[in-house]
Design an enzyme around this catalytic site. Structure first.
Site, PDB file in Angstrom:
ATOM      1  N   HIS A   1      45.599  43.071 -30.345  1.00 25.23           N
ATOM      2  CA  HIS A   1      45.454  41.956 -31.611  1.00 25.23           C
ATOM      3  C   HIS A   1      44.354  42.498 -32.282  1.00 25.23           C
ATOM      4  CE1 HIS A   1      47.575  38.224 -29.351  1.00 25.23           C
ATOM      5  NE2 HIS A   1      48.502  39.329 -29.491  1.00 25.23           N
TER       6      HIS A   1
ATOM      7  N   TYR B   1      42.993  29.443 -33.184  1.00 25.91           N
ATOM      8  CA  TYR B   1      42.174  28.434 -32.619  1.00 25.91           C
ATOM      9  C   TYR B   1      42.097  27.165 -33.844  1.00 25.91           C
ATOM     10  CZ  TYR B   1      40.149  31.715 -29.339  1.00 25.91           C
ATOM     11  OH  TYR B   1      39.889  32.701 -28.402  1.00 25.91           O
TER      12      TYR B   1
ATOM     13  N   PRO C   1      35.340  28.596 -22.028  1.00 28.15           N
ATOM     14  CA  PRO C   1      36.262  29.647 -22.481  1.00 28.15           C
ATOM     15  C   PRO C   1      36.479  29.844 -23.891  1.00 28.15           C
ATOM     16  CG  PRO C   1      37.363  27.619 -21.532  1.00 28.15           C
ATOM     17  CD  PRO C   1      35.780  27.474 -21.419  1.00 28.15           C
TER      18      PRO C   1
ATOM     19  N   LYS D   1      34.794  34.959 -23.229  1.00 29.33           N
ATOM     20  CA  LYS D   1      34.011  36.020 -22.775  1.00 29.33           C
ATOM     21  C   LYS D   1      33.713  36.085 -21.152  1.00 29.33           C
ATOM     22  CE  LYS D   1      32.660  37.616 -26.608  1.00 29.33           C
ATOM     23  NZ  LYS D   1      33.411  38.944 -26.984  1.00 29.33           N
TER      24      LYS D   1
ATOM     25  N   TYR E   1      33.222  38.704 -31.113  1.00 32.14           N
ATOM     26  CA  TYR E   1      34.495  38.375 -30.412  1.00 32.14           C
ATOM     27  C   TYR E   1      35.256  39.483 -30.061  1.00 32.14           C
ATOM     28  CZ  TYR E   1      39.027  35.998 -29.512  1.00 32.14           C
ATOM     29  OH  TYR E   1      40.057  35.323 -28.492  1.00 32.14           O
TER      30      TYR E   1
HETATM   31  C1  PHB Z   1      43.498  32.529 -22.625  1.00 35.24           C
HETATM   32  O1  PHB Z   1      44.428  33.132 -23.073  1.00 35.24           O
HETATM   33  O2  PHB Z   1      43.438  32.108 -21.488  1.00 35.24           O
HETATM   34  C2  PHB Z   1      42.497  32.302 -23.517  1.00 35.24           C
HETATM   35  C3  PHB Z   1      42.296  32.826 -24.617  1.00 35.24           C
HETATM   36  C4  PHB Z   1      41.347  32.907 -25.660  1.00 35.24           C
HETATM   37  C5  PHB Z   1      40.464  32.104 -25.077  1.00 35.24           C
HETATM   38  C6  PHB Z   1      40.199  31.490 -23.949  1.00 35.24           C
HETATM   39  C7  PHB Z   1      41.323  31.572 -23.062  1.00 35.24           C
HETATM   40  O3  PHB Z   1      39.409  31.710 -25.972  1.00 35.24           O
END
Ligand code: PHB
Ligand code: APR
Length: 389
Positions: free
Chosen positions: A72, A199, A292, A296, A382
């Site tokens: 990505h 997000y 989460p 990280k 990120y």
């Molecule tokens: C996930 O795909 O589990 C995931 C992706 C991004 C995040 C947290 C979890 O920030």
């Protein structure tokens, strides 16, 4: 039993450390409380930053990741009426890989098995002793119910946030924060409705659209920490995801499908220092936990053992303890960077406080998406910083 490095915990940090040590010519034994099936199938995070992928490739663990992982180049930040892509490749010349921790765990188990590595699953009563001497040891009861003693030159606590390694030390300092919200995580058999992660800030709470493959999607919804999972029917979950992620007639729309798994995840930040106590070293979640939101946790676990393996090799093979002496400080620099970034992402995206807080969050989101300087800060953190900061 006797080995050079006794590793407590067969999660990603313990298994990767064992793999890296073997490549350095150092032997280890891994002790794990759960069964191999349990460890290989638990659903966890899913984003690998570029330095994690570089390390995995260098040590022969990149094949399936490259075949099945999804590269990505950015993420999407959304709030009601707005959607903005943050283009990591343009901003910092690197992206991330979406590859489930479950898959990485399977690769690690496979690699360890191929190497004939001793992993003792289903142990109980694990207890770490004498870490301030040259002869630390771990006592445990094996899967057959026999009391065992593992003598080692070094013990590494890779036992996650609830393991026994913290109990082996008294002289540590901790910092932490429990957030006033949790995530409801959902795994669904449906093609992702987006090419990149979304997000979303929303007045009813944060939502995240992630994925595991071209046919499996992963979603999260902000809920209260004491939320009753039973109150979330599949229909209610899809309706909340659609509303919060910005499903609009004639615009972007959310595909739905069978939900395979749902669970509630608490959100907290936690840091322990130092990460070394005599001959006991801590790595991964045993030393630090991040919420989460910034993806990280797994990357920090990988980075810790990426620093620790050469340090232990120099110490045990050449009697040079320089890298081992600085491991804790070097690892903690990165831990605090990721702790700050995860906290910042969490506070920017989750509904908390009052309308003043909400107005500040929206202003922050606008700045992070409209200003190149703002977006670059997010992208740099990120997509991942170098192993050594
Ligand atoms: C996930 O795909 O589990 C995931 C992706 C991004 C995040 C947290 C979890 O920030
Ligand atoms: N004896 C042996 N093993 C134990 C004990 C014990 N007493 N207590 C815990 N363990 C094991 C757990 O069963 C688990 O398999 O230690 C392992 C720790 O693994 P993880 O929790 O996966 O921690 P880590 O390897 O550091 O990986 C961190 O996992 O939680 C996610 O977000 C986190 O992605 C990050 C990654």
């Amino acid at each position: 039993m006797r080995t050079q490095v006794a590793i407590v915990g067969a999660g990603p940090s313990g298994m990767l450390l064992s793999h890296l040590l073997e490549r350095e010519g150092v032997e280890s034994v891994v002790l794990e409380a759960r069964s191999e099936d349990y460890v290989a199938s638990r659903v966890r995070a899913g984003v690998l930053e570029s330095s994690s992928v570089d390390l995995l490739r260098q040590v022969g663990l990149g094949d399936r990741l490259e075949r099945e992982g999804l590269h990505h180049g950015g993420i999407v930040l959304a709030w009601p009426g707005e959607r903005h892509r943050v283009d990591f490749v343009d901003l910092v010349e690197r992206g991330v890989w979406v590859y489930g921790q479950t898959e990485l765990q399977k690769d690690l188990i496979q690699a360890r098995r191929a190497a004939g590595q001793q992993v003792e699953y289903e142990v109980s009563g694990t207890s770490i002793h004498d870490v301030h001497t040259d002869r630390p040891l771990v006592s445990f009861v094996d899967a057959a119910g026999v009391a065992q003693r593992l003598d080692a030159d070094v013990v590494v606590g890779c036992d996650g946030s609830h393991g026994p390694s913290p109990a082996a030390v008294t002289d540590r300092r901790t910092w932490g924060r429990t957030y006033p919200f949790a995530w409801l995580g959902v795994l669904a058999d449906v093609e992702p409705s987006t090419d990149e992660l979304i997000y979303a800030w929303h007045p009813e709470g944060f939502a995240l659209h992630s994925m595991r493959s071209e046919t499996v999607s992963r979603f999260y919804l902000q809920v209260s920490p004491d939320e009753d999972l039973a109150a979330w029917s599949d229909d209610r979950i899809w309706a909340a995801l659609a509303a919060r992620l910005g499903d609009e007639p004639g615009g972007w729309s959310l595909r739905t499908g069978p939900i395979r798994e749902k669970s509630i995840l608490p959100m907290r930040s936690h840091v322990t220092a130092p990460l070394r106590h005599g001959r006991l070293f801590l790595a991964g979640d045993a030393g630090h936990v991040v919420p989460p939101t910034g993806a990280k946790g797994l990357n920090l676990a990988i980075a810790d053992v990426g620093l620790l393996a050469p340090a232990l090799s120099a110490m045990l093979r050449r009697g040079d303890s320089g890298l081992a002496d600085t491991y804790s400080d070097r690892a903690l620099r990165r831990v605090w960077r990721c702790t700050q970034f995860s906290w910042w992402m969490t506070m920017m995206l989750h509904r908390h406080g009052d309308d003043f807080d909400a107005a500040l969050q929206l202003s922050q989101l606008r700045w992070v998406t409209a200003s190149r300087a703002g977006a670059q800060g997010l992208a740099e953190n990120y997509a991942g910083l170098p192993l050594e900061l």
